[in-house]
Each structure stands twice: as structure tokens, then as C-alpha cells.
Scaffold this active site. Structure first.
Site, PDB file in Angstrom:
ATOM      1  N   THR A 168       1.011  -1.019   0.099  1.00  0.00           N
ATOM      2  CA  THR A 168       0.024   0.068  -0.102  1.00  0.00           C
ATOM      3  C   THR A 168       0.868   1.204   0.153  1.00  0.00           C
ATOM      4  O   THR A 168       0.509   2.458  -0.160  1.00  0.00           O
ATOM      5  CB  THR A 168      -1.013   0.094   1.205  1.00  0.00           C
ATOM      6  OG1 THR A 168      -0.259  -0.216   2.325  1.00  0.00           O
ATOM      7  CG2 THR A 168      -1.945  -0.775   1.223  1.00  0.00           C
ATOM      8  N   GLY A 169       2.192   0.900   0.345  1.00  0.00           N
ATOM      9  CA  GLY A 169       3.008   2.299   0.243  1.00  0.00           C
ATOM     10  C   GLY A 169       3.333   2.862  -1.160  1.00  0.00           C
ATOM     11  O   GLY A 169       3.028   2.286  -2.108  1.00  0.00           O
ATOM     12  N   ARG A 200      -3.322  -1.709   9.399  1.00  0.00           N
ATOM     13  CA  ARG A 200      -4.143  -0.746   9.108  1.00  0.00           C
ATOM     14  C   ARG A 200      -4.648  -0.951   7.646  1.00  0.00           C
ATOM     15  O   ARG A 200      -5.670  -0.243   7.674  1.00  0.00           O
ATOM     16  CB  ARG A 200      -3.205   0.756   9.122  1.00  0.00           C
ATOM     17  CG  ARG A 200      -2.480   1.163  10.315  1.00  0.00           C
ATOM     18  CD  ARG A 200      -1.672   2.294  10.065  1.00  0.00           C
ATOM     19  NE  ARG A 200      -0.397   2.153   9.445  1.00  0.00           N
ATOM     20  CZ  ARG A 200       0.681   1.383  10.160  1.00  0.00           C
ATOM     21  NH1 ARG A 200       0.817   1.337  11.329  1.00  0.00           N
ATOM     22  NH2 ARG A 200       1.503   1.180   9.506  1.00  0.00           N
ATOM     23  N   CYS A 242      17.736   5.108  -3.472  1.00  0.00           N
ATOM     24  CA  CYS A 242      17.266   5.561  -4.552  1.00  0.00           C
ATOM     25  C   CYS A 242      18.352   6.687  -5.159  1.00  0.00           C
ATOM     26  O   CYS A 242      18.737   6.587  -6.538  1.00  0.00           O
ATOM     27  CB  CYS A 242      15.893   6.205  -4.737  1.00  0.00           C
ATOM     28  SG  CYS A 242      15.798   6.889  -2.908  1.00  0.00           S
ATOM     29  N   GLN A 293      16.099  15.934  -3.790  1.00  0.00           N
ATOM     30  CA  GLN A 293      15.373  14.591  -3.405  1.00  0.00           C
ATOM     31  C   GLN A 293      13.884  14.866  -3.316  1.00  0.00           C
ATOM     32  O   GLN A 293      13.583  15.562  -2.499  1.00  0.00           O
ATOM     33  CB  GLN A 293      15.971  13.640  -2.686  1.00  0.00           C
ATOM     34  CG  GLN A 293      17.165  13.496  -2.885  1.00  0.00           C
ATOM     35  CD  GLN A 293      17.907  12.030  -2.110  1.00  0.00           C
ATOM     36  OE1 GLN A 293      19.046  12.370  -1.530  1.00  0.00           O
ATOM     37  NE2 GLN A 293      17.168  11.259  -1.415  1.00  0.00           N
ATOM     38  N   LYS A 298      25.034   6.483   3.033  1.00  0.00           N
ATOM     39  CA  LYS A 298      24.711   5.498   2.082  1.00  0.00           C
ATOM     40  C   LYS A 298      25.403   5.685   0.487  1.00  0.00           C
ATOM     41  O   LYS A 298      25.473   4.718  -0.016  1.00  0.00           O
ATOM     42  CB  LYS A 298      23.096   5.584   1.904  1.00  0.00           C
ATOM     43  CG  LYS A 298      22.498   4.907   3.089  1.00  0.00           C
ATOM     44  CD  LYS A 298      20.861   5.012   3.082  1.00  0.00           C
ATOM     45  CE  LYS A 298      20.088   4.808   4.154  1.00  0.00           C
ATOM     46  NZ  LYS A 298      18.708   5.406   3.975  1.00  0.00           N
ATOM     47  N   HIS A 313      14.607  12.264  -8.272  1.00  0.00           N
ATOM     48  CA  HIS A 313      15.341  12.999  -7.781  1.00  0.00           C
ATOM     49  C   HIS A 313      16.387  13.492  -8.708  1.00  0.00           C
ATOM     50  O   HIS A 313      16.798  13.103  -9.749  1.00  0.00           O
ATOM     51  CB  HIS A 313      16.498  11.741  -6.906  1.00  0.00           C
ATOM     52  CG  HIS A 313      15.671  11.308  -5.824  1.00  0.00           C
ATOM     53  ND1 HIS A 313      14.544  11.827  -5.156  1.00  0.00           N
ATOM     54  CD2 HIS A 313      16.102  10.238  -5.020  1.00  0.00           C
ATOM     55  CE1 HIS A 313      14.099  10.926  -4.051  1.00  0.00           C
ATOM     56  NE2 HIS A 313      14.951  10.043  -4.038  1.00  0.00           N
TER      57      HIS A 313
HETATM   58  N1  LIG Z   1      10.236   5.947  -1.524  1.00  0.00           N
HETATM   59  C1  LIG Z   1      11.285   5.752  -2.184  1.00  0.00           C
HETATM   60  O1  LIG Z   1      11.751   6.424  -3.206  1.00  0.00           O
HETATM   61  C2  LIG Z   1      12.317   4.412  -1.816  1.00  0.00           C
HETATM   62  C3  LIG Z   1      13.360   4.213  -2.562  1.00  0.00           C
HETATM   63  C4  LIG Z   1      14.016   3.211  -2.167  1.00  0.00           C
HETATM   64  C5  LIG Z   1      13.727   2.430  -1.052  1.00  0.00           C
HETATM   65  N2  LIG Z   1      12.653   2.852  -0.241  1.00  0.00           N
HETATM   66  C6  LIG Z   1      12.380   1.970   0.878  1.00  0.00           C
HETATM   67  O2  LIG Z   1      11.072   1.297   0.774  1.00  0.00           O
HETATM   68  C7  LIG Z   1      10.629   1.083   1.911  1.00  0.00           C
HETATM   69  C8  LIG Z   1       9.110   1.598   1.746  1.00  0.00           C
HETATM   70  O3  LIG Z   1       9.229   2.947   1.447  1.00  0.00           O
HETATM   71  P1  LIG Z   1       7.895   3.782   0.925  1.00  0.00           P
HETATM   72  O4  LIG Z   1       8.311   4.935   0.349  1.00  0.00           O
HETATM   73  O5  LIG Z   1       7.064   2.800  -0.067  1.00  0.00           O
HETATM   74  O6  LIG Z   1       7.151   3.958   2.159  1.00  0.00           O
HETATM   75  P2  LIG Z   1       5.476   4.178   2.680  1.00  0.00           P
HETATM   76  O7  LIG Z   1       4.615   5.028   1.518  1.00  0.00           O
HETATM   77  O8  LIG Z   1       5.358   4.866   4.240  1.00  0.00           O
HETATM   78  O9  LIG Z   1       4.805   2.865   2.565  1.00  0.00           O
HETATM   79  C9  LIG Z   1       5.141   1.680   3.752  1.00  0.00           C
HETATM   80  C10 LIG Z   1       4.812   0.591   3.652  1.00  0.00           C
HETATM   81  O10 LIG Z   1       4.986  -0.269   4.638  1.00  0.00           O
HETATM   82  C11 LIG Z   1       3.838  -0.981   5.071  1.00  0.00           C
HETATM   83  N3  LIG Z   1       4.154  -1.326   6.680  1.00  0.00           N
HETATM   84  C12 LIG Z   1       4.304  -0.513   7.504  1.00  0.00           C
HETATM   85  N4  LIG Z   1       4.403  -1.243   8.738  1.00  0.00           N
HETATM   86  C13 LIG Z   1       4.184  -2.329   8.367  1.00  0.00           C
HETATM   87  C14 LIG Z   1       4.005  -3.671   9.040  1.00  0.00           C
HETATM   88  N5  LIG Z   1       4.278  -3.568  10.537  1.00  0.00           N
HETATM   89  N6  LIG Z   1       3.770  -4.760   8.458  1.00  0.00           N
HETATM   90  C15 LIG Z   1       3.640  -4.860   7.077  1.00  0.00           C
HETATM   91  N7  LIG Z   1       3.623  -3.766   6.463  1.00  0.00           N
HETATM   92  C16 LIG Z   1       3.919  -2.399   7.054  1.00  0.00           C
HETATM   93  C17 LIG Z   1       2.789   0.091   5.025  1.00  0.00           C
HETATM   94  O11 LIG Z   1       1.471  -0.411   5.273  1.00  0.00           O
HETATM   95  P3  LIG Z   1       0.456   0.543   5.483  1.00  0.00           P
HETATM   96  O12 LIG Z   1      -0.218   0.984   4.504  1.00  0.00           O
HETATM   97  O13 LIG Z   1      -0.571  -0.660   6.266  1.00  0.00           O
HETATM   98  O14 LIG Z   1       0.830   1.348   6.809  1.00  0.00           O
HETATM   99  C18 LIG Z   1       3.218   0.521   3.543  1.00  0.00           C
HETATM  100  O15 LIG Z   1       2.442  -0.341   2.627  1.00  0.00           O
HETATM  101  C19 LIG Z   1      11.353   1.702   2.880  1.00  0.00           C
HETATM  102  O16 LIG Z   1      12.087   0.812   3.503  1.00  0.00           O
HETATM  103  C20 LIG Z   1      12.152   2.584   2.351  1.00  0.00           C
HETATM  104  O17 LIG Z   1      13.360   3.096   2.478  1.00  0.00           O
HETATM  105  C21 LIG Z   1      11.965   3.770  -0.828  1.00  0.00           C
END
Ligand SMILES: NC(=O)c1ccc[n+]([C@@H]2O[C@H](COP(=O)([O-])OP(=O)(O)OC[C@H]3O[C@@H](n4cnc5c(N)ncnc54)[C@H](OP(=O)(O)O)[C@@H]3O)[C@@H](O)[C@H]2O)c1
Length: 339
Positions: free
Chosen positions: A16-17, A44, A133, A160, A217, A246
Site C-alpha cells: 500500500t506504500g 491498518r 534511490c 530529492q 549511504k 531525484h
Molecule cells: N520511496 C522511495 O523512493 C524509496 C526508494 C528506495 C527504497 N525505499 C524504501 O522502501 C521502503 C518503503 O518505502 P515507501 O516510500 O513505500 O514508504 P510508505 O509509502 O510509507 O509505505 C510503507 C509501507 O510499509 C507498510 N508497513 C508499515 N508497517 C508495516 C508492518 N508492520 N507490516 C507490514 N507492512 C507494514 C505500509 O503499510 P500500511 O499502508 O498498512 O501502513 C506501507 O505499505 C522503505 O524501507 C524505504 O526506505 C523507498
């Protein structure tokens, strides 16, 4: 180890993220051979469904049995979840491609960019890490130049987008913008400062050396991916009020001289890169143009006139695509090719 099949059971954790959503779209767009897609998020999101190939798929919560029968798990739910669930998934016989920073510097875990070091996939033990990223888009551009003239030093400043922080940060930028345009005070929940109409030189936590974790990083992951600990890297990472992409100002010093035209021809011949560089016609990469594109765009390629062998350039990529979801899916595609 992945077994050869015609189609694979794929799990997206963090579905969902911001990244999870992009992963689902990427699997669909690239027609990845999915036999069944399983979607996981936190409690959630229980009861929600997400669409994949016109079908509603329920979002499940994780349990010890979640990964049974899953071939490939794309983890994107933060470091803590990856720490807990990646070993569980591997035990269930699944290959994990992890988006968090949890496993990236583990010497037993390959850190792979599909255009740069796919050969490192050979030594995985179940977990493969997807790089940060801002590092990802930089190394795709640097590798072909490094192969041609060896890079000695990199000085990078990043700009970014808020989607790099996830969904809540995107909502915060919208809300703050609306509030400010309506002369209302802003609420700050995700960032320590107002992000709307601002630049924040602070991404992730500060370390004792004065750099942030995000900056370190870029130093450490670059060396691991490029397989060269001698490359000197210094980074300043800045959060800017845009939604996707970015941008990076990159300065490199090389061992042998390379001209801007030679850089253009080396990069034009490299996969995943678009050279977009005609400043006289106002042509250079912009976040608004590169958003939702797979390639990394490079422009403003010019000589650094302050040193003998230096090049400056400006690179832009969609952090949710090549910076996250796309590379993860490309890793899975490479794994299938290798089986
Ligand atoms: N955004 C980027 O550009 C990017 C790039 C590279 C790496 N990342 C990495 O990718 C990961 C996710 O990033 P994002 O940007 O997608 O964050 P996000 O939009 O905040 O999404 C977080 C996701 O994790 C889920 N989650 C949170 N707690 C959980 C739990 N206890 N059990 C199972 N699922 C859970 C959330 O579910 P709910 O919706 O139910 O809360 C949501 O689906 C992070 O580790 C981040 O560092 C992000």
C-alpha cells in the site's frame, strides 16, 4: 534459490506504500510472469484491495506462514520489517529482493543495480538488496565512465523528492502547500521543518561525522556496487518540495582525461540512460519531464575547468521507478534469466 518455472508466485510486502504501489504497476507494465500476486501491508490496511491486471487483490497481514508457496518476495515496508521478515521468507524457500537499507551493507548480501553489477546475483544466499534511490541513479551513469577512464573522486549534491520518504510525506507537501496558499499555519509531522516552498539539507539521521545517513549511504553503497573501495565520494543530500524524481548535481574527477563529447557517446551507448543535453535549446533533464519514466536522464555535461580531468553533469531519475520498484523487478527478471 529460484527454480525455473513459466510463472511465479510473487509477494509485495508494503504493497500500500509509495514503492509498493509502483511495484504492482511495474510488474503489470513489464508483463512479469506472475502466477499469483500476494499483497501484504500492516493491520491498518486490512480489508483493503489493490488492483493488478484488472483484478482486485486483498491486502493481507504478515504471519510466519505468509511466504509459503511464494517464489519471489519484494520487500518494501521499512528496515524493521525487513529485518524480521526477510529471514522468515528465505526459510520458506523464497528469494527476497529487499528495498530497505537493512541488508545493503551485509557482506553476505549482494547489492545490485541491474545495469551495473548483475554478476553479483550469482552469490546471493536468499536476500538481494536494492540500493538507495539516490545512489542507484548515480551509479548507472558512473559505471560506464568508470569503465572507460576510472573515476577517482565524486562530489554529489542531491535534490530529492518527497516521495522518497513515502506516502505520508507526499500528503504533507500537499497539505502544507494548501495551508500556505490559504494563509494558514503549517503542520509539521514528517520533516523537522516546513517542506513546502523550502529546501531541507537533511535526509535521514545525522551521524557523528556531521554527514547524514543518506549521505553515507551514497558513499558506501557506491563503492560496494561498483566493486571499488578506492573511489572517493562526498555527498550533500537535500529534500526539495517536488513529488517525484531525484535530481543530482554530479562532479567527477577521472584518472584519464575524458571530454564532454566522449561522455555523451559513452552514456548514449549504455542501457537505461538518456542523454538529454542541448542547453542552447533549453534542453536538460527536469523532474517534471522525467517523472514516470524508466530511464535516467543526463544533461549539462561539461568540463570542470577548475581541475585537469573533471566533468560536471546533472542527472534526473524517477526515484519510485529506477530508484526503487523498477530495479527490484529488473533484479527478479535477471534472476529468472539466470535459472
Ligand atoms: N520511496 C522511495 O523512493 C524509496 C526508494 C528506495 C527504497 N525505499 C524504501 O522502501 C521502503 C518503503 O518505502 P515507501 O516510500 O513505500 O514508504 P510508505 O509509502 O510509507 O509505505 C510503507 C509501507 O510499509 C507498510 N508497513 C508499515 N508497517 C508495516 C508492518 N508492520 N507490516 C507490514 N507492512 C507494514 C505500509 O503499510 P500500511 O499502508 O498498512 O501502513 C506501507 O505499505 C522503505 O524501507 C524505504 O526506505 C523507498
Amino acid at each position: 534459490m529460484l527454480k525455473k518455472k513459466n510463472t511465479y508466485v510473487v509477494a509485495v510486502v508494503g504493497a500500500t506504500g509509495a514503492v509498493g504501489n509502483e511495484m504492482i504497476a511495474t510488474l503489470e507494465r513489464r508483463d512479469f510472469p506472475v502466477e499469483r500476486l500476494r499483497l501484504f501491508a500492516s493491520e491498518r490496511s486490512e480489508g483493503q484491495t489493490l488492483v493488478f491486471k484488472d483484478k482486485d487483490i486483498p491486502v493481507e497481514t504478515l504471519s510466519a506462514k505468509s511466504f509459503r508457496g511464494v517464489d519471489i518476495a519484494l520487500l518494501s515496508a521499512g528496515g524493521e520489517r525487513s529485518k524480521t521478515w526477510a529471514p522468515v521468507a528465505v526459510k520458506s524457500g523464497c528469494v527476497v529482493i529487499d528495498n530497505s537499507s537493512q541488508w545493503r551493507m551485509d557482506p553476505h548480501v549482494p547489492l545490485v543495480v541491474s545495469e551495473v553489477n548483475p554478476h553479483d546475483l550469482k552469490w546471493h544466499r536468499g536476500i538481494i538488496a536494492n540500493p538507495n534511490c539516490s545512489t542507484m541513479q548515480m551509479v548507472v551513469v558512473l559505471k560506464p565512465i568508470h569503465d572507460a577512464v576510472k573515476i577517482k573522486r565524486i562530489v554529489v549534491t542531491t535534490f530529492q523528492s518527497v516521495s522518497g520518504t513515502g506516502k505520508k510525506a507526499m500528503d504533507e507537501l500537499i497539505q502544507q502547500t494548501v495551508d500556505l496558499l490559504n494563509f494558514r499555519p503549517v503542520q509539521k509531522n514528517v520533516y523537522p521543518h516546513q517542506i513546502a516552498f523550502n529546501c531541507i539539507p537533511h535526509i535521514d539521521a545525522f551521524l557523528e561525522n556531521g554527514y547524514t545517513k543518506e549521505e553515507m549511504k551514497m558513499v558506501n553503497e557506491t563503492r560496494k556496487i561498483m566493486g571499488d573501495d578506492s573511489i572517493m565520494v562526498t555527498a550533500t543530500t537535500v529534500r526539495v518540495p517536488i513529488f517525484r524524481c531525484h535530481s543530482e548535481s554530479l562532479n567527477i574527477e577521472t584518472e584519464k582525461k575524458i571530454t564532454p563529447n566522449e561522455v555523451r557517446s559513452v552514456l548514449s551507448a549504455s542501457p537505461g540512460i538518456v542523454v538529454y543535453d542541448a542547453p542552447a535549446k533549453n534542453i536538460y533533464p527536469l523532474a517534471v519531464d522525467v517523472a514516470e519514466k524508466d530511464e535516467i536522464y543526463v544533461g549539462r555535461i561539461r568540463e570542470d575547468e577548475s581541475i585537469d580531468q573533471g566533468i560536471n553533469m546533472w542527472i534526473v531519475a524517477d526515484n519510485l521507478r529506477k530508484g526503487a520498484a523498477l530495479n527490484a523487478v529488473q533484479i527478479a527478471e535477471k534472476l529468472i534469466e539466470m535459472t
